[in-house]
Scaffold this motif. Structure first.
Motif, mmCIF file in Angstrom:
data_model
loop_
_atom_site.group_PDB
_atom_site.id
_atom_site.type_symbol
_atom_site.label_atom_id
_atom_site.label_comp_id
_atom_site.label_asym_id
_atom_site.label_seq_id
_atom_site.Cartn_x
_atom_site.Cartn_y
_atom_site.Cartn_z
ATOM 1 N N LYS A 205 0.810 -1.215 0.000
ATOM 2 C CA LYS A 205 0.000 0.000 0.000
ATOM 3 C C LYS A 205 0.846 1.269 0.000
ATOM 4 O O LYS A 205 0.538 2.244 -0.681
ATOM 5 C CB LYS A 205 -0.926 0.005 1.218
ATOM 6 C CG LYS A 205 -2.031 -1.030 1.172
ATOM 7 C CD LYS A 205 -3.045 -0.701 0.101
ATOM 8 C CE LYS A 205 -4.242 -1.618 0.155
ATOM 9 N NZ LYS A 205 -5.240 -1.301 -0.878
ATOM 10 N N LYS A 206 1.905 1.248 0.807
ATOM 11 C CA LYS A 206 2.700 2.460 0.954
ATOM 12 C C LYS A 206 4.069 2.132 1.519
ATOM 13 O O LYS A 206 4.260 1.095 2.153
ATOM 14 C CB LYS A 206 1.980 3.459 1.866
ATOM 15 C CG LYS A 206 2.408 4.903 1.682
ATOM 16 C CD LYS A 206 1.414 5.862 2.322
ATOM 17 C CE LYS A 206 1.795 7.308 2.064
ATOM 18 N NZ LYS A 206 0.828 8.254 2.625
ATOM 19 N N GLU B 298 -2.459 3.456 8.367
ATOM 20 C CA GLU B 298 -2.577 3.965 7.003
ATOM 21 C C GLU B 298 -1.330 4.739 6.585
ATOM 22 O O GLU B 298 -1.347 5.444 5.574
ATOM 23 C CB GLU B 298 -3.813 4.865 6.887
ATOM 24 C CG GLU B 298 -5.134 4.149 7.128
ATOM 25 C CD GLU B 298 -5.439 3.111 6.052
ATOM 26 O OE1 GLU B 298 -4.911 3.258 4.934
ATOM 27 O OE2 GLU B 298 -6.202 2.175 6.340
ATOM 28 N N ARG C 130 -3.760 -5.317 8.023
ATOM 29 C CA ARG C 130 -2.575 -4.549 7.692
ATOM 30 C C ARG C 130 -1.313 -5.167 8.309
ATOM 31 O O ARG C 130 -1.299 -5.502 9.493
ATOM 32 C CB ARG C 130 -2.741 -3.099 8.178
ATOM 33 C CG ARG C 130 -1.754 -2.099 7.597
ATOM 34 C CD ARG C 130 -1.725 -2.097 6.086
ATOM 35 N NE ARG C 130 -3.012 -2.036 5.458
ATOM 36 C CZ ARG C 130 -3.623 -0.891 5.136
ATOM 37 N NH1 ARG C 130 -3.049 0.257 5.378
ATOM 38 N NH2 ARG C 130 -4.796 -0.924 4.547
ATOM 39 N N SER D 47 -1.219 -4.920 2.725
ATOM 40 C CA SER D 47 -2.551 -5.388 3.090
ATOM 41 C C SER D 47 -2.713 -6.819 2.609
ATOM 42 O O SER D 47 -2.183 -7.210 1.573
ATOM 43 C CB SER D 47 -3.638 -4.497 2.480
ATOM 44 O OG SER D 47 -3.640 -4.616 1.065
#
Length: 351
Positions: free
Chosen positions: A40-41, A74, A336, A349
């Motif tokens: 995701k990041k 996140e 996560r 994820s």
């Protein structure tokens, strides 16, 4: 009449299949053979040997002696507090962060928003800080006359109890997160024999029980419901906290990794064997289709196995490889996974 039965059955089926839980179960069975590990990041950081990573709430803390950062699941930075400590010890409960400056003999208490709410001056030569879950904290200290001890302080910095233990070298202090009780493990030598002494206290600092064991040096303590787990490199002891019952487990090889997952003790030994031990001490070996296992985490009732440079999902036999060595793995929130490397952190994820 037949038509009415068909209508009633149809309505029941619609109600069942409109239930989110039913839909999720169906999806789970359909997708059981296919799971995506999606990146995701990625965030970068200035790595140093002083950098600590600690799971905290819905994310993790990162502290390098200069800046305390809280990053959520996140990958959003919730706060960044500049606070310089050359020689530190850090711990948390679900509410606060406790940062000990060993040189200046100060304790900084930071809340979940990153605000410094209190600073406590202490007199002791402090070695370590431990946070209790009622917001009090412990200081493991030493003196110039070879006496070690543990002091219990309130959130406001008031000394509650001083536990001084002569002729013992304290090797472990740990906290029961459910009860705010705590355990002290200390080594002593008597008549040329080595003993590991265990002292268990309530949250007021009152002794509940103590005992010792010969020729063992516990390197880790853990709490499993109403049991205390004591870990020697090749030996595990599971003690009931409300009676004298003790289960002793001797292992063939030294423990390389140990954790508690879903009410079981998970051990990886020096031969990379994976051993599961339940609350009563029953052992079972488990085989995974991956070599050189370094650790195991759990998310949504699914184990995540990681090696030096990969993570693996045994349930679905999905694997993701990396180009650098993994320092640590966190499983946070629903699906996560956070993987820490030198210089950067990846957010994955499991879908």
């Amino acid at each position: 009449m037949k038509k009415n039965k068909i209508i009633i059955i149809s309505i029941i089926l619609i109600i069942i299949f409109m239930n989110p839980k039913t839909i999720n179960n169906i999806k789970s069975k359909i997708n059981n053979s296919k799971v995506n590990i999606e990146e995701k990041k990625e965030i970068s950081y200035g790595y140093s040997s002083d950098t600590s990573f600690i799971e905290y709430r819905d994310g993790f803390l990162m502290y390098d002696g200069k800046s305390l950062k809280y990053i959520d699941n996140e990958a959003q930075r919730e706060f960044d507090l500049n606070i310089r400590v050359e020689n530190y010890s850090i711990d948390t409960n679900n509410s606060n962060i406790y940062l000990l400056d060993k040189i200046k003999k100060e304790v900084y208490i930071i809340d979940k928003k990153g605000s410094l709410t209190n600073k406590v001056n202490i007199k002791e030569n402090a070695l370590m800080i431990k946070a209790l879950y009622n917001d009090d904290f412990l200081i493991h200290y030493t003196t110039d006359v070879d006496v070690e001890g543990v002091k219990l302080y309130s959130y406001k910095g008031k000394e509650i109890q001083d536990i001084s233990i002569p002729q013992i070298t304290i090797n472990l202090v740990d906290v029961d997160k459910d009860a705010s009780n705590f355990v002290i493990s200390g080594i002593s030598i008597k008549d040329d024999r080595l003993y590991n002494n265990i002292f268990y206290y309530n949250k007021k600092g009152e002794l509940i029980f103590s005992y010792n064991i010969e020729n063992k040096v516990f390197v880790k303590t853990m709490f499993l419901d109403d049991k205390l787990v004591l870990v020697d490199p090749k030996y595990i002891e599971i003690k009931d906290l409300d009676n004298e019952k003790v289960k002793k487990i001797n292992l063939d090889e030294e423990i390389q990794y140990i954790d508690i997952i879903n009410d079981e003790i998970v051990v990886i030994d020096s031969n990379k064997n994976v051993i599961y031990i339940d609350k009563v001490g029953k052992e079972k070996n488990k085989e995974y289709d991956i070599k050189n296992i370094k650790g195991i985490k759990n998310i949504e009732n699914q184990n995540i196995v990681y090696t030096d440079r990969s993570i693996y999902l045994p349930k679905n036999k999905e694997k993701k490889d990396f180009t650098k060595d993994i320092l640590d793995v966190f499983t946070i929130h629903d699906n996560r996974v956070i993987v820490v490397f030198r210089g950067y952190v990846k957010f994955l994820s499991i879908d």
